[in-house]
Design a protein around this motif. Sequence first.
Motif, PDB file in Angstrom:
ATOM      1  N   PRO A   1       9.071  14.626   7.597  1.00  0.00           N
ATOM      2  CA  PRO A   1       8.666  13.215   7.645  1.00  0.00           C
ATOM      3  C   PRO A   1       8.503  12.580   6.262  1.00  0.00           C
ATOM      4  O   PRO A   1       8.836  11.409   6.069  1.00  0.00           O
ATOM      5  N   ILE A   2       8.017  13.347   5.286  1.00  0.00           N
ATOM      6  CA  ILE A   2       7.869  12.757   3.937  1.00  0.00           C
ATOM      7  C   ILE A   2       9.251  12.501   3.329  1.00  0.00           C
ATOM      8  O   ILE A   2       9.499  11.463   2.705  1.00  0.00           O
ATOM      9  N   LEU A   3      10.163  13.437   3.526  1.00  0.00           N
ATOM     10  CA  LEU A   3      11.514  13.224   2.987  1.00  0.00           C
ATOM     11  C   LEU A   3      12.144  11.965   3.596  1.00  0.00           C
ATOM     12  O   LEU A   3      12.819  11.206   2.896  1.00  0.00           O
ATOM     13  N   ASP A   4      11.909  11.727   4.884  1.00  0.00           N
ATOM     14  CA  ASP A   4      12.442  10.504   5.501  1.00  0.00           C
ATOM     15  C   ASP A   4      11.944   9.260   4.762  1.00  0.00           C
ATOM     16  O   ASP A   4      12.697   8.307   4.543  1.00  0.00           O
ATOM     17  N   VAL A   5      10.671   9.280   4.375  1.00  0.00           N
ATOM     18  CA  VAL A   5      10.108   8.134   3.632  1.00  0.00           C
ATOM     19  C   VAL A   5      10.773   8.026   2.255  1.00  0.00           C
ATOM     20  O   VAL A   5      11.172   6.940   1.819  1.00  0.00           O
ATOM     21  N   LEU A   6      10.902   9.154   1.576  1.00  0.00           N
ATOM     22  CA  LEU A   6      11.525   9.131   0.241  1.00  0.00           C
ATOM     23  C   LEU A   6      12.951   8.566   0.326  1.00  0.00           C
ATOM     24  O   LEU A   6      13.361   7.761  -0.503  1.00  0.00           O
ATOM     25  N   LEU A   7      13.673   8.986   1.355  1.00  0.00           N
ATOM     26  CA  LEU A   7      15.065   8.531   1.478  1.00  0.00           C
ATOM     27  C   LEU A   7      15.123   7.029   1.755  1.00  0.00           C
ATOM     28  O   LEU A   7      16.067   6.356   1.351  1.00  0.00           O
ATOM     29  N   GLN A   8      14.111   6.496   2.433  1.00  0.00           N
ATOM     30  CA  GLN A   8      14.057   5.044   2.660  1.00  0.00           C
ATOM     31  C   GLN A   8      13.756   4.275   1.384  1.00  0.00           C
ATOM     32  O   GLN A   8      14.230   3.168   1.189  1.00  0.00           O
ATOM     33  N   LEU A   9      12.905   4.872   0.537  1.00  0.00           N
ATOM     34  CA  LEU A   9      12.358   4.118  -0.594  1.00  0.00           C
ATOM     35  C   LEU A   9      13.176   4.232  -1.871  1.00  0.00           C
ATOM     36  O   LEU A   9      13.184   3.306  -2.679  1.00  0.00           O
TER      37      LEU A   9
ATOM     38  N   ALA B   1      -7.250  -1.363 -10.841  1.00  0.00           N
ATOM     39  CA  ALA B   1      -7.773  -1.239 -12.205  1.00  0.00           C
ATOM     40  C   ALA B   1      -6.706  -0.695 -13.153  1.00  0.00           C
ATOM     41  O   ALA B   1      -6.770  -0.908 -14.367  1.00  0.00           O
ATOM     42  N   ALA B   2      -5.733   0.016 -12.594  1.00  0.00           N
ATOM     43  CA  ALA B   2      -4.630   0.556 -13.406  1.00  0.00           C
ATOM     44  C   ALA B   2      -3.400  -0.365 -13.360  1.00  0.00           C
ATOM     45  O   ALA B   2      -2.351  -0.014 -13.894  1.00  0.00           O
ATOM     46  N   GLY B   3      -3.514  -1.482 -12.678  1.00  0.00           N
ATOM     47  CA  GLY B   3      -2.385  -2.424 -12.609  1.00  0.00           C
ATOM     48  C   GLY B   3      -1.394  -2.089 -11.519  1.00  0.00           C
ATOM     49  O   GLY B   3      -0.244  -2.531 -11.565  1.00  0.00           O
ATOM     50  N   LEU B   4      -1.837  -1.323 -10.519  1.00  0.00           N
ATOM     51  CA  LEU B   4      -0.934  -0.941  -9.420  1.00  0.00           C
ATOM     52  C   LEU B   4      -1.439  -1.543  -8.116  1.00  0.00           C
ATOM     53  O   LEU B   4      -2.645  -1.719  -7.924  1.00  0.00           O
ATOM     54  N   GLN B   5      -0.526  -1.829  -7.212  1.00  0.00           N
ATOM     55  CA  GLN B   5      -0.938  -2.325  -5.896  1.00  0.00           C
ATOM     56  C   GLN B   5      -0.166  -1.619  -4.793  1.00  0.00           C
ATOM     57  O   GLN B   5       0.947  -1.115  -5.014  1.00  0.00           O
ATOM     58  N   LEU B   6      -0.781  -1.611  -3.618  1.00  0.00           N
ATOM     59  CA  LEU B   6      -0.142  -0.987  -2.454  1.00  0.00           C
ATOM     60  C   LEU B   6       1.021  -1.863  -2.009  1.00  0.00           C
ATOM     61  O   LEU B   6       0.849  -3.050  -1.765  1.00  0.00           O
ATOM     62  N   GLN B   7       2.202  -1.243  -1.911  1.00  0.00           N
ATOM     63  CA  GLN B   7       3.386  -2.012  -1.531  1.00  0.00           C
ATOM     64  C   GLN B   7       3.881  -1.697  -0.125  1.00  0.00           C
ATOM     65  O   GLN B   7       4.378  -2.566   0.566  1.00  0.00           O
ATOM     66  N   ARG B   8       3.790  -0.444   0.286  1.00  0.00           N
ATOM     67  CA  ARG B   8       4.247  -0.067   1.633  1.00  0.00           C
ATOM     68  C   ARG B   8       3.313   0.983   2.192  1.00  0.00           C
ATOM     69  O   ARG B   8       2.834   1.860   1.469  1.00  0.00           O
ATOM     70  N   ARG B   9       3.097   0.899   3.496  1.00  0.00           N
ATOM     71  CA  ARG B   9       2.298   1.910   4.196  1.00  0.00           C
ATOM     72  C   ARG B   9       3.145   2.495   5.314  1.00  0.00           C
ATOM     73  O   ARG B   9       3.757   1.749   6.092  1.00  0.00           O
ATOM     74  N   PHE B  10       3.184   3.801   5.398  1.00  0.00           N
ATOM     75  CA  PHE B  10       3.905   4.490   6.466  1.00  0.00           C
ATOM     76  C   PHE B  10       2.890   5.337   7.233  1.00  0.00           C
ATOM     77  O   PHE B  10       2.227   6.200   6.635  1.00  0.00           O
ATOM     78  N   ASP B  11       2.777   5.096   8.527  1.00  0.00           N
ATOM     79  CA  ASP B  11       1.901   5.929   9.356  1.00  0.00           C
ATOM     80  C   ASP B  11       2.653   7.205   9.697  1.00  0.00           C
ATOM     81  O   ASP B  11       3.748   7.155  10.248  1.00  0.00           O
ATOM     82  N   MET B  12       2.051   8.334   9.359  1.00  0.00           N
ATOM     83  CA  MET B  12       2.720   9.628   9.427  1.00  0.00           C
ATOM     84  C   MET B  12       2.095  10.483  10.519  1.00  0.00           C
ATOM     85  O   MET B  12       0.994  10.198  10.991  1.00  0.00           O
ATOM     86  N   PRO B  13       2.767  11.566  10.908  1.00  0.00           N
ATOM     87  CA  PRO B  13       2.177  12.448  11.927  1.00  0.00           C
ATOM     88  C   PRO B  13       0.796  12.977  11.497  1.00  0.00           C
ATOM     89  O   PRO B  13       0.492  13.052  10.311  1.00  0.00           O
ATOM     90  N   ALA B  14       0.023  13.360  12.500  1.00  0.00           N
ATOM     91  CA  ALA B  14      -1.289  13.984  12.298  1.00  0.00           C
ATOM     92  C   ALA B  14      -2.240  13.091  11.499  1.00  0.00           C
ATOM     93  O   ALA B  14      -3.024  13.583  10.678  1.00  0.00           O
TER      94      ALA B  14
END
Length: 203
Positions: A18-26, A178-191
């Motif tokens: 499942p994580i690889l699927d996300v990486l391949l999308q992004l 605080a580090a200049g980063l923001q949440l851009q995408r959320r993927f609901d994953m198994p478990a």
Amino acid sequence: MSTDHRPFSPASERNRGPILDVLLQLLPPQGTALEIACGTGQHAAHFAPALPGWQWWPSDPQAEALQSTAAWCEGIGNVQPPLQLDVMSPDWTGVPSEVDLVFCANMIHISPWATTRALMQGTARHLRAGGLLLTYGPYFVQGEPPSPGNLAFDADLKQRNAAWGIRWLHEVQAEAAAAGLQLQRRFDMPANNLALAWGRPAT
Ligand SMILES: C[S@@+](CC[C@H](N)C(=O)[O-])C[C@H]1O[C@@H](n2cnc3c(N)ncnc32)[C@H](O)[C@@H]1O
């Protein structure tokens, strides 16, 4: 009889697909990835061959993790020798000055809270413009009832180490901001896990 003595994480085996699927999308076809807290190295060994245009740099502070990762990744051409890296170190010696991806699975809740700030600050120092930080693991989210499994896991973590525990997403977002980063995408994953993609806000 098996002669394979590589350390094995059943959880990594379950979530790597499942994580690889996300990486391949992004991810674009090419880039440089820094993996924080690589653990056994099963993730690096699964992701790098599926991302042939990427150079994968696994890292972890623990010598056993580096040995295990080297064993899991033996012969995979686009995995660099594992780096010894504690995110709390003031400068991330040995890490390429700019990377396109920082990947960190299952560290934020299994380490003291200060590592979250260090992860965000270090990522901000090394992330190329347009790059991403992908974190993976369980989070508590305001307004969303926690799953019984995550409540039990949180209690277990805190019993093992009082400084550990599942983090609130809005608190992680504050450290990211605080580090200049923001949440851009959320993927609901198994478990009841989340994969979260963080980056610099578009200007
Ligand atoms: C539960 S394991 C996760 C391993 C792997 N990412 C996975 O998902 O299977 C947690 C990892 O976090 C690493 N870790 C703990 N504190 C750290 C720190 N301060 N800097 C970097 N890694 C850390 C540990 O060494 C360990 O390998």
